[in-house]
Design an enzyme around this catalytic site. Structure first.
Site, PDB file in Angstrom:
ATOM      1  N   LYS A 159      12.798  39.987  30.919  1.00  0.00           N
ATOM      2  CA  LYS A 159      12.317  40.005  32.334  1.00  0.00           C
ATOM      3  C   LYS A 159      12.528  41.587  32.529  1.00  0.00           C
ATOM      4  O   LYS A 159      13.552  41.967  32.904  1.00  0.00           O
ATOM      5  CB  LYS A 159      12.598  39.086  33.173  1.00  0.00           C
ATOM      6  CG  LYS A 159      12.148  38.751  34.377  1.00  0.00           C
ATOM      7  CD  LYS A 159      12.494  37.548  35.111  1.00  0.00           C
ATOM      8  CE  LYS A 159      11.983  37.433  36.687  1.00  0.00           C
ATOM      9  NZ  LYS A 159      12.494  36.320  37.186  1.00  0.00           N
TER      10      LYS A 159
ATOM     11  N   ILE B 269       4.664  38.382  27.479  1.00  0.00           N
ATOM     12  CA  ILE B 269       4.341  36.938  27.332  1.00  0.00           C
ATOM     13  C   ILE B 269       3.939  36.287  28.751  1.00  0.00           C
ATOM     14  O   ILE B 269       3.577  35.279  28.710  1.00  0.00           O
ATOM     15  CB  ILE B 269       5.264  35.965  26.643  1.00  0.00           C
ATOM     16  CG1 ILE B 269       6.826  36.457  27.381  1.00  0.00           C
ATOM     17  CG2 ILE B 269       5.555  36.085  25.277  1.00  0.00           C
ATOM     18  CD1 ILE B 269       7.794  35.383  26.802  1.00  0.00           C
TER      19      ILE B 269
ATOM     20  N   ALA C 251       6.917  41.159  38.270  1.00  0.00           N
ATOM     21  CA  ALA C 251       7.937  41.074  36.712  1.00  0.00           C
ATOM     22  C   ALA C 251       7.021  40.981  35.532  1.00  0.00           C
ATOM     23  O   ALA C 251       6.153  40.194  35.884  1.00  0.00           O
ATOM     24  CB  ALA C 251       8.976  39.956  36.843  1.00  0.00           C
ATOM     25  N   LYS C 252       7.495  41.334  34.504  1.00  0.00           N
ATOM     26  CA  LYS C 252       6.893  41.279  33.274  1.00  0.00           C
ATOM     27  C   LYS C 252       7.723  40.773  32.307  1.00  0.00           C
ATOM     28  O   LYS C 252       9.196  40.949  32.444  1.00  0.00           O
ATOM     29  CB  LYS C 252       6.441  42.563  32.898  1.00  0.00           C
ATOM     30  CG  LYS C 252       5.375  42.822  31.857  1.00  0.00           C
ATOM     31  CD  LYS C 252       4.614  43.955  31.673  1.00  0.00           C
ATOM     32  CE  LYS C 252       3.498  44.171  32.526  1.00  0.00           C
ATOM     33  NZ  LYS C 252       2.418  45.185  32.185  1.00  0.00           N
TER      34      LYS C 252
ATOM     35  N   GLY D 190       4.453  37.997  36.609  1.00  0.00           N
ATOM     36  CA  GLY D 190       4.484  37.572  37.932  1.00  0.00           C
ATOM     37  C   GLY D 190       4.032  38.622  38.841  1.00  0.00           C
ATOM     38  O   GLY D 190       3.692  39.901  38.287  1.00  0.00           O
TER      39      GLY D 190
ATOM     40  N   ASP E 247      12.140  26.242  44.680  1.00  0.00           N
ATOM     41  CA  ASP E 247      10.707  26.579  44.124  1.00  0.00           C
ATOM     42  C   ASP E 247      10.280  25.706  42.755  1.00  0.00           C
ATOM     43  O   ASP E 247       9.950  26.246  41.908  1.00  0.00           O
ATOM     44  CB  ASP E 247      10.689  28.023  43.777  1.00  0.00           C
ATOM     45  CG  ASP E 247       9.253  28.388  43.650  1.00  0.00           C
ATOM     46  OD1 ASP E 247       8.409  27.765  44.242  1.00  0.00           O
ATOM     47  OD2 ASP E 247       8.927  29.477  43.134  1.00  0.00           O
TER      48      ASP E 247
HETATM   49  C1  6BB Z   1      10.993  32.929  29.045  1.00  0.00           C
HETATM   50  C2  6BB Z   1      11.580  33.015  30.597  1.00  0.00           C
HETATM   51  C3  6BB Z   1      12.781  32.934  30.756  1.00  0.00           C
HETATM   52  O1  6BB Z   1       9.271  33.666  31.491  1.00  0.00           O
HETATM   53  C4  6BB Z   1       4.727  33.480  32.535  1.00  0.00           C
HETATM   54  C5  6BB Z   1       6.119  33.650  33.081  1.00  0.00           C
HETATM   55  C6  6BB Z   1      11.745  32.469  28.236  1.00  0.00           C
HETATM   56  C7  6BB Z   1       9.683  32.918  28.835  1.00  0.00           C
HETATM   57  C8  6BB Z   1       8.586  32.280  26.516  1.00  0.00           C
HETATM   58  C9  6BB Z   1       7.556  31.732  26.842  1.00  0.00           C
HETATM   59  C10 6BB Z   1       6.475  31.634  26.124  1.00  0.00           C
HETATM   60  C11 6BB Z   1       6.547  31.847  24.586  1.00  0.00           C
HETATM   61  C12 6BB Z   1       7.937  32.680  24.178  1.00  0.00           C
HETATM   62  C13 6BB Z   1       8.938  32.627  25.115  1.00  0.00           C
HETATM   63  C14 6BB Z   1      13.229  33.236  32.113  1.00  0.00           C
HETATM   64  N1  6BB Z   1      12.568  33.725  32.997  1.00  0.00           N
HETATM   65  C15 6BB Z   1      11.052  33.459  33.032  1.00  0.00           C
HETATM   66  C16 6BB Z   1      10.447  33.481  31.562  1.00  0.00           C
HETATM   67  C17 6BB Z   1       8.412  33.441  32.433  1.00  0.00           C
HETATM   68  C18 6BB Z   1       7.053  33.338  31.973  1.00  0.00           C
HETATM   69  C19 6BB Z   1       6.767  32.158  31.181  1.00  0.00           C
HETATM   70  C20 6BB Z   1       5.327  32.008  30.735  1.00  0.00           C
HETATM   71  N2  6BB Z   1       4.608  32.289  31.806  1.00  0.00           N
HETATM   72  N3  6BB Z   1      11.157  32.198  26.932  1.00  0.00           N
HETATM   73  N4  6BB Z   1       9.796  32.360  27.431  1.00  0.00           N
HETATM   74  F1  6BB Z   1       7.396  31.434  28.062  1.00  0.00           F
END
Ligand code: 6BB
Length: 682
Positions: free
Chosen positions: A47, A24, A30-31, A27, A139
């Site tokens: 993550k 989803i 990280a994926k 960075g 941040d």
């Molecule tokens: C996280 C999340 C939790 O995502 C790129 C970076 C938790 C992401 C999520 C979402 C969309 C749909 C469903 C679930 C903790 N650290 C990082 C996290 C980072 C990404 C967010 C989206 N953009 N749920 N989701 F983001």
């Protein structure tokens, strides 16, 4: 080899307890994948980091893990489990299906003062708590605030946080975070107090919520730094005197004159309509033990409640911690505190696949009607790679239409052009802006007041009238361009997502009603409707003339380039490659990351976008109606990745374009996608 064995154990552990789905986001290092915790059936975000790729950033991950283990708050994303192998780190985290606050802001252009207040109170609550635990976040930005299923905010990304040994009153030296949100003292390399710097970033964030763009912005880093150090920004005319005041009080160049988070808790702007200060104490304090969750675990594991409690209290952030926290989360959301029974014959030696399949027989995505399940089988050997053609919507998991699976990717690349500044202290968060909002603002002359001297202004009693929101400079321009062709832009007046201030804490039936209302609001209201324009070409030329589209001289050559782009499209759509298009685009509901067109022919829309992408120096691969796009920097490094998908909307029956950012600076993405879609004139 022992190393390999450890690696497999980590991967096995992940697949033993979780089903792993689509990526989803990603960075620099990280994926993030969607997952489902098999025992509770709860969705999670996973993550995934490769230690080798992390390199010098490995300590940041350790910092993040340690911080998240110490934080438990209704507006801080919860860490459930950490799995570390010799090569990888997996962090299992709270699932926030609403995605980033950033995307929400840009989908709505900007938020009304009322909706901003709902979110801002949650941000203040999270920050007051984080500071009370001795941490500075460092941040803070809308990309680091995610929206959960109840439309509440959750703070993420503690990789840059600091916990000064002597307490938050002690000074820090490291300059970090995203430059546009960085406080002047941080940019100047001075010693600074972390909580004071966070308040500055909260001011920038508040401005972004209310305005839809940044107060300090420039393509050139030095110019940007100068603007920040001077602390001058323009107040657009739609800001109320109260908003102007609080922004000014938060973005004071002198940190000693800046408001503190404590002062924000009961600031008049913050308490307006609520008549109560922000509630910042944790509703889920660390160490609290929930008896119902313990009982369910004890029964499931066939252990005593005492020994189960002792196990949970070790807080090892292993599967026990994850199961306990996810059960608790179910309870808090009014779901039954139930675990799926442990498979009777499946011991540790049992293959993860076997367990995954067994569990899958029991579990189903009850809330996602047309879910496609991609379990351990599909991804166990390549969970750090994308599962390319399974796409995820904000509402759940969806598969691509049949017939796409055999299709070969079509890849189109163009020369890289990204030559913008990166912020040296956080290399993976290189920041840049493709188009300068400041310049647009100057052109559009939307501002009426400035805070040139950065002096605290006094609040005046004012009468508030309910007026429709004026548009931001960006959208005014967009409107001007699309003037005759825009059907409706109904998002502007649907201000208060939460009509009641207490929407922060949904309770019982009213909460679900609130949620439903919000969801409807989200689905039906925030839809940008663009129409096909007969003046498309001249408009494109206009844009080329103003340098708005990519800042390259195009002028009269625009048609030529367009045609070249179309040649590529035609080449790409040879019969074998058209297979993916045979079944047509996906049918989806309107969501806030979908731009509606007035067109009914998806192929026409697809072709228009395809012809524009080379123009914008966007490389892409095509699979059916989905375009995986990326831009590259000087050394071929991918600076931005996003998806555009042409789809059919049901109500109204028109073509839509779903967009999703996967990597890269959020504001650059916003400008680029806006540019692509408006140039495509869909
Ligand atoms: C996280 C999340 C939790 O995502 C790129 C970076 C938790 C992401 C999520 C979402 C969309 C749909 C469903 C679930 C903790 N650290 C990082 C996290 C980072 C990404 C967010 C989206 N953009 N749920 N989701 F983001």
């Amino acid at each position: 080899m022992p190393v390999e064995r450890t690696e497999n154990r980590g991967a096995d552990e992940l697949h033993r307890y979780y089903e792993v789905y689509e990526t989803i986001g990603s960075g620099g290092f990280a994926k993030v994948k969607l997952g489902r915790h098999i025992a509770t059936g709860e969705k999670v975000a996973i993550k995934i980091m490769n230690k080798k790729d992390l390199g010098d950033d490995l300590p940041r991950v350790k910092v993040e893990i340690e911080a998240m283990k110490n934080l438990s708050h209704q507006h801080v994303c919860r860490l459930y489990q950490v799995i570390e192998t010799s090569t990888q780190i997996f962090m299992v985290l709270e699932y926030c299906p609403g995605g980033e606050l950033f995307d929400y802001i840009i989908a709505k252009d900007r938020l009304s003062e009322e909706e901003t207040r709902v979110f801002f109170r949650q941000i203040v609550s999270a920050m007051a708590y984080v500071h009370s635990q001795g941490y500075a976040h460092r941040d803070l930005k809308p990309e680091n605030l995610l929206i959960d299923e109840d439309h509440n905010l959750k703070l993420i990304d503690f990789g840059l946080c600091a916990k000064p040994k002597g307490g938050l009153g002690y000074e820090l030296m490291t300059c970090c975070g995203s430059p546009a949100y960085a406080a002047p003292e941080l940019i100047q390399g001075k010693a600074y107090i972390g909580s004071e710097a966070d308040v500055w970033s909260m001011g920038v964030l508040l401005f972004a919520l209310l305005c839809g763009y940044l107060p300090f912005d420039d393509d050139n880093c030095m110019v940007l730094y100068r603007k920040i150090m001077r602390g001058n920004y323009d107040n657009p005319r739609w800001l109320s005197p109260g908003s102007i005041l609080i922004l000014n009080q938060m973005m004071q160049v002198d940190p000693k004159r800046r408001l503190s988070v404590r002062q924000l808790l009961d600031h008049p702007w913050v308490v307006k309509d609520y008549n109560s200060p922000v509630e910042w104490h944790s509703r889920q304090p660390l160490g609290h033990i929930d008896e119902d969750s313990i009982t369910e675990m004890a029964v499931n594991m066939k252990r005593s409640r005492e020994s189960t409690t002792a196990l949970v209290k070790e807080w090892r952030y292993d599967h026990t911690t994850a199961t306990y926290l996810l059960l608790l989360s179910k309870k808090q959301r009014g779901k039954p505190v139930r675990l799926h029974p442990e498979p009777a014959v499946c011991e540790d030696s049992c293959s993860p696949l076997h367990r995954g399949l067994q569990s899958r027989d029991i579990l189903h995505f009850s809330e996602d009607e047309d879910a496609v399940i991609v379990g351990s089988l599909d991804l166990s050997s390549e969970y750090i790679d994308d599962c390319p053609w399974i796409s995820v919507t904000q509402q759940g998991f969806r598969g691509q239409p049949d017939g796409l699976t055999n299709n070969k990717n079509v890849r189109v690349t163009s020369p890289s052009v990204d030559k913008r500044c990166a912020y040296t202290t956080t290399p993976d968060r290189g920041r840049a802006t493709t188009q300068n909002h400041q310049k647009r603002k100057d052109r559009d002359q939307e501002q009426t007041s400035e805070n040139k001297e950065n002096i605290v202004v006094q609040e005046k009693e004012v009468e508030i009238f309910a007026l429709p929101l004026p548009r931001t400079p960006a959208s005014s321009k967009k409107n001007a361009r699309h003037n005759k062709n825009v059907l409706t832009t109904p998002n502007q007046n649907a201000n208060a997502i939460n009509s009641k201030p207490n929407a922060v804490t949904p309770k019982g039936g009213s909460a679900s009603k609130e949620h439903k209302k919000r969801t409807e609001n989200k689905e039906l209201v925030n839809i940008e409707v663009l129409a096909f324009s007969p003046e498309r070409r001249s408009r494109s030329l206009d844009m080329a003339g103003t340098g708005d589209s990519g800042k390259k001289k195009r002028g009269g050559k625009m048609f030529g380039s367009l045609e070249r782009g179309l040649d590529k499209v035609i080449t790409m759509l040879t019969p074998s490659k058209r297979r993916g298009l045979r079944d047509g685009p996906r049918k989806i509901k309107a969501q806030y990351n979908v731009t509606l067109t007035s067109q009914t022919n998806p192929d026409q829309v697809l072709n228009q976008i395809l012809s524009i992408l080379p123009e914008k120096n966007v490389d892409f691969t095509q699979k059916g109606y989905t375009l995986k796009c990326q831009t590259c920097g000087d050394f071929g490094k991918v600076t931005m990745a996003f998806e555009l998908e042409v789809c059919m909307l049901q109500r109204p029956e028109v073509v839509g374009v779903r967009r999703q950012r996967l990597k890269g600076d959020a504001w650059v993405y916003k400008h680029l996608v806006e540019d692509i879609l408006s140039t495509s004139s869909i």
